[in-house]
Design an enzyme around this catalytic site. Structure first.
Site: not given
Ligand code: SAH
Length: 277
Positions: A53, A75, A189
């Protein structure tokens, strides 16, 4: 003990269709390929097909062998996202075709990101599947900014909180229980709703001067962050927009953040020799 790297192959069904393959729901970490687990890297490099994704950084996608089929389901600017139900179907179809599938998800596959729905759909369809953990964004951000997520003195716990609800539903979080200044909040998010989140937390007793960090693209070379407090962070992010993905770390530990030294020089992923067996 069962070795999750050696999925049990099921017998081919009597109707002549192939034996189901195996779908690995893999955490790709927050972006830096050095933060992949060895298991994740092995699975990516041995899969028949990689389904990923938009949260999976280009640096990680560069680890996929050129011969491996890729399916992008996320997306991205200019593209319509593939609905979750269709992603579930794609995974089931690939599994039914007998393929070994690396389903790459940003961060950890069990933290937001709907990994549980994919797991349930695969299990219901009789496709063997499993999770490979990944480093979640909050941990990636904490490492970049050199702060502890918990601290004997400042924070007795950590909560992963969504700042977004499905399809425009109201943000009906349990504000009273979240408003504990001794628990670090990692808000995922939350970019669109940070003003409301901060206002509600303050209304439920969080100090307006509680430190907050907004961290964008943590662990990638494009990382940026803003330091503020509950009272100021939404306005700071509005006035200095940063690209997605972005998360917020709320709590006293945010004050311990230090700007990182220049990144440590590490070998590029292609040069890494991953031990097998
Ligand atoms: N499974 C993912 C989270 C998915 S929800 C995890 O464990 O990190 C998606 C959200 O994750 C984004 O809106 C943001 O808030 C956060 N996110 C994911 N990667 C990120 C990154 N490299 N830097 C900052 N926020 C991140």
């Amino acid at each position: 003990m069962k070795d999750s790297r050696q999925p049990t192959r099921r017998a081919a069904p009597a109707d002549g269709s192939p034996a189901p393959g195996h779908v690995h729901l893999i955490g790709a970490g927050p972006g830096d390929p050095d933060l992949l687990t060895l298991r994740a890297l092995r699975l990516i490099q041995s899969a028949d097909v990689v389904v990923h994704d938009r949260l999976v950084a280009d640096e990680i996608l560069a680890c996929i062998p050129a011969r491996t089929r890729r399916v992008a389901v996320g997306k991205a600017a200019g593209f319509h996202p593939v609905p979750q139900e269709r992603i579930n179907e794609i995974l089931v179809e690939l599994g039914r075709a007998g393929l070994t599938v690396a389903r790459l998800k940003g961060g950890d596959p069990t933290i937001f990101g709907r990994g549980g729905e994919e797991f349930a759909a695969l299990t219901a369809a009789g496709i063997p599947c499993d999770y490979t953990p990944g480093i979640t964004a909050a941990q990636g951000a904490a490492a970049v900014l050199r702060l502890p997520l918990t601290h004997r003195r400042w924070s007795t716990g950590l909560r992963y909180v969504t700042g977004h609800r499905a399809r425009g539903a109201p943000l009906d979080l349990d504000w009273a229980s979240l408003a504990d200044p001794r628990t670090t909040l990692a808000v995922y998010m939350g970019a669109a709703n940070m003003a409301e989140i901060a206002t509600r937390l303050i209304a439920h007793g969080m100090p307006a001067d509680l430190p907050v960090l907004a961290v964008s693209q943590a662990s990638t070379p494009r990382e940026r962050h803003l330091r503020g407090d509950l009272g100021s962070i939404a306005g700071m992010v509005r006035d200095n927009p940063m690209p997605a993905p972005m998360l917020f770390l709320i709590g006293h530990v945010a004050a311990l953040a230090e700007d990182a030294d220049p990144p440590v020089s590490v070998p590029a992923p292609a040069e890494l020799r991953v031990p097998h067996g």
